[in-house]
Write a protein that holds these residues in place. Structure first.
Motif, PDB file in Angstrom:
ATOM      1  N   VAL A  47       0.844  -1.185   0.000  1.00 21.43           N
ATOM      2  CA  VAL A  47       0.000   0.000   0.000  1.00 21.43           C
ATOM      3  C   VAL A  47       0.884   1.240   0.000  1.00 21.43           C
ATOM      4  O   VAL A  47       2.015   1.213   0.498  1.00 21.43           O
ATOM      5  N   ALA A  48       0.379   2.328  -0.575  1.00 30.24           N
ATOM      6  CA  ALA A  48       1.124   3.589  -0.576  1.00 30.24           C
ATOM      7  C   ALA A  48       1.353   4.058   0.861  1.00 30.24           C
ATOM      8  O   ALA A  48       0.519   3.845   1.743  1.00 30.24           O
ATOM      9  N   ALA A  49       2.484   4.722   1.081  1.00 30.31           N
ATOM     10  CA  ALA A  49       2.892   5.092   2.438  1.00 30.31           C
ATOM     11  C   ALA A  49       1.838   5.905   3.172  1.00 30.31           C
ATOM     12  O   ALA A  49       1.595   5.691   4.368  1.00 30.31           O
ATOM     13  N   PHE A  50       1.169   6.826   2.471  1.00 34.42           N
ATOM     14  CA  PHE A  50       0.216   7.689   3.161  1.00 34.42           C
ATOM     15  C   PHE A  50      -1.027   6.951   3.639  1.00 34.42           C
ATOM     16  O   PHE A  50      -1.776   7.469   4.466  1.00 34.42           O
ATOM     17  N   VAL A  54      -4.163   4.390   7.727  1.00 31.66           N
ATOM     18  CA  VAL A  54      -5.575   4.022   7.558  1.00 31.66           C
ATOM     19  C   VAL A  54      -5.808   2.570   7.952  1.00 31.66           C
ATOM     20  O   VAL A  54      -6.783   2.234   8.639  1.00 31.66           O
ATOM     21  N   TRP A  55      -4.896   1.704   7.534  1.00 26.49           N
ATOM     22  CA  TRP A  55      -5.125   0.273   7.670  1.00 26.49           C
ATOM     23  C   TRP A  55      -4.532  -0.331   8.935  1.00 26.49           C
ATOM     24  O   TRP A  55      -4.979  -1.396   9.379  1.00 26.49           O
ATOM     25  N   LYS A  56      -3.556   0.323   9.543  1.00 27.86           N
ATOM     26  CA  LYS A  56      -2.921  -0.230  10.744  1.00 27.86           C
ATOM     27  C   LYS A  56      -3.924  -0.531  11.867  1.00 27.86           C
ATOM     28  O   LYS A  56      -3.904  -1.623  12.453  1.00 27.86           O
ATOM     29  N   PRO A  57      -4.800   0.408  12.243  1.00 27.97           N
ATOM     30  CA  PRO A  57      -5.751   0.110  13.323  1.00 27.97           C
ATOM     31  C   PRO A  57      -6.701  -1.039  12.978  1.00 27.97           C
ATOM     32  O   PRO A  57      -7.037  -1.860  13.845  1.00 27.97           O
ATOM     33  N   GLU A  75       4.899  -1.126   3.139  1.00 28.57           N
ATOM     34  CA  GLU A  75       4.780   0.291   2.813  1.00 28.57           C
ATOM     35  C   GLU A  75       5.486   0.601   1.506  1.00 28.57           C
ATOM     36  O   GLU A  75       6.680   0.379   1.361  1.00 28.57           O
ATOM     37  N   GLY A  76       4.722   1.122   0.545  1.00 20.33           N
ATOM     38  CA  GLY A  76       5.284   1.489  -0.739  1.00 20.33           C
ATOM     39  C   GLY A  76       5.398   2.996  -0.884  1.00 20.33           C
ATOM     40  O   GLY A  76       5.118   3.742   0.064  1.00 20.33           O
TER      41      GLY A  76
END
Length: 430
Positions: A47-50, A54-57, A75-76
């Motif tokens: 996934v894009a770094a920014f 969003v997805w971690k939680p 992280e891309g």
């Protein structure tokens, strides 16, 4: 001696019984602890770094509910086309490390045609499909099969306008191209520097914008079923002529030919224009407390000819399962969790992304936080999809080059569209 020798069998039996008890205890203890100590299955995606925050939680929540599954987020770069290149490179090399594929709507056809995505059609029901926005769902299909399940980003193009200026001078938001031009010129005469901002740089954003204008004039780009090309029709030439004329007549700034969405957003946010075509992400920035136009902006469907529907280009992201994944069932569990109402609500409320579930557009808490979602829901009802063809990237590149040639007046709108149509047909013929 005889008596002493007779004691050995009894001693051996006693030792044997002790060893047997120890062995049984050991085996029992091993059998009890092995499942708890077994390494969980690992799923991974890029996934894009920014978007990592969003997805971690959600990953943490999923893992707490499914301790047997671990999800590794890779992280891309923050640029989506580079993330796409990384996915492509991994798949071409074989044995790609990804189980889940988080992808933009424009990647679906290419990835599916290459055999990199599993067909999800048999996993879903009509009841599930009915819960999602039509455009977001359709954007995950290729040749009648579903390869991408909608995530929480359902982007659509929209027309931003200065509500305060239109109210001051007695105008309603425009519905037609003629309205847009008239209001732009009138308010420019009152002192607003620019009338209409749109992206003209040779990028995918310009393709998406032109598709809306093209559709608004009744034209089409490529029919994905027949592969017919409509770029050299009268409707397509008229659509391009409209955009070129906004440059010639000073309604749009000369820099438009090199502008992307962010350049336009900054100009609009600084009070330099009446109208702007952009994506929903711009709303929160435009209405930030430090924004010069905070509270002065409205949002509206893109304009069209009177007899045509105003259609917004459907964007957005979603989840697929790589054909190389060794854990498709676990990957499907993760997709269902990430696309659930609870997960989407959490992301929407924290990051302002557009949900793909219809129910969240009428959710009182979300509407209280984002009142403009009610109008965006209406815009989502009339969308236009970029053609689901395996050669999409090449077709978009052809269109971008000839659009920019017309914007910079290297070619007339007609010459640009005729050349773009010819090259596109050659591409599709191979």
């Amino acid at each position: 001696m005889l008596q002493k020798n007779h004691q050995y069998p009894a001693l051996f039996k006693s030792i044997g019984r002790c060893l047997g008890v120890v062995l049984c205890t050991f085996l029992l203890s091993v059998s009890c602890i092995t499942p708890a100590q077994a390494d969980p299955i690992t799923l991974s995606f890029l996934v894009a770094a920014f978007e990592v925050p969003v997805w971690k939680p959600l990953i943490a929540e999923f893992e707490a509910q499914h301790p047997e599954i671990h999800i590794e987020v890779i992280e891309g770069p923050s640029t989506s086309n580079i993330v796409e290149d990384l996915y492509v490179s991994a798949f071409l090399l074989g044995n790609a490390p990804y189980d889940l594929v988080y992808m933009d709507i424009t990647w679906v056809a290419k990835f599916a045609a290459a055999g990199w995505l599993q067909d999800l059609s048999s996993r879903v029901t009509p009841e599930q499909e009915a819960q999602f926005l039509t455009g977001a769902w359709s954007g995950g299909q290729f040749q009648g099969k579903l390869y991408r399940y909608p995530a929480v980003r359902a982007d659509v193009g929209a027309l931003y306008y200065r509500q305060d200026l239109l109210d001051q001078y007695g105008y309603a938001p425009p519905d037609t191209f003629a309205d847009l031009i008239q209001i732009s010129q009138d308010l420019q005469a009152q002192g607003t520097p620019w009338g209409f901002l749109w992206p003209g740089k040779q990028t995918e954003g310009t393709t998406a914008m032109f598709l809306e204008v093209l559709s608004g004039f009744g034209g089409y780009w490529i029919d994905p079923k027949t592969l017919a090309v409509g770029l050299d029709t009268e409707d397509a030439v008229t659509a391009l002529d409209f955009l070129v004329n906004t440059l010639k007549e000073g309604i749009s700034p000369p820099g438009t030919v090199s502008y992307q969405e962010e350049e336009n957003r900054r100009l609009f946010q600084n009070g330099q224009a009446v109208f702007m075509r952009n994506w929903p992400y711009a709303w929160s920035l435009i209405n930030a407390l430090t924004s010069p136009v905070q509270g002065k902006v409205g949002i509206h469907p893109m304009v069209s000819q009177p007899e045509q529907l105003a259609r917004a280009c459907q964007g957005g992201w979603g989840w697929g399962i790589a054909t190389t994944s060794s854990h498709p069932e676990e990957a499907w569990q993760a997709i269902q969790f990430f696309s659930s109402e609870a997960a989407q609500r959490q992301v929407v409320q924290q990051f302002g992304y557009l949900p793909t579930l219809k129910s969240l557009y009428t959710d009182p808490d979300i509407l209280a936080q984002y009142p403009h979602f009610a109008l965006l829901r209406e815009i989502q009802k009339q969308t236009v999809l970029r053609p689901a063809i395996a050669q999409y990237d090449q077709a978009s590149d052809i269109l971008q080059r000839y659009l920019n040639a017309a914007f910079t007046q290297q070619l007339s709108p007609k010459a640009a569209m005729v050349a773009a149509a010819r090259e596109t047909r050659q591409l599709l013929a191979h």
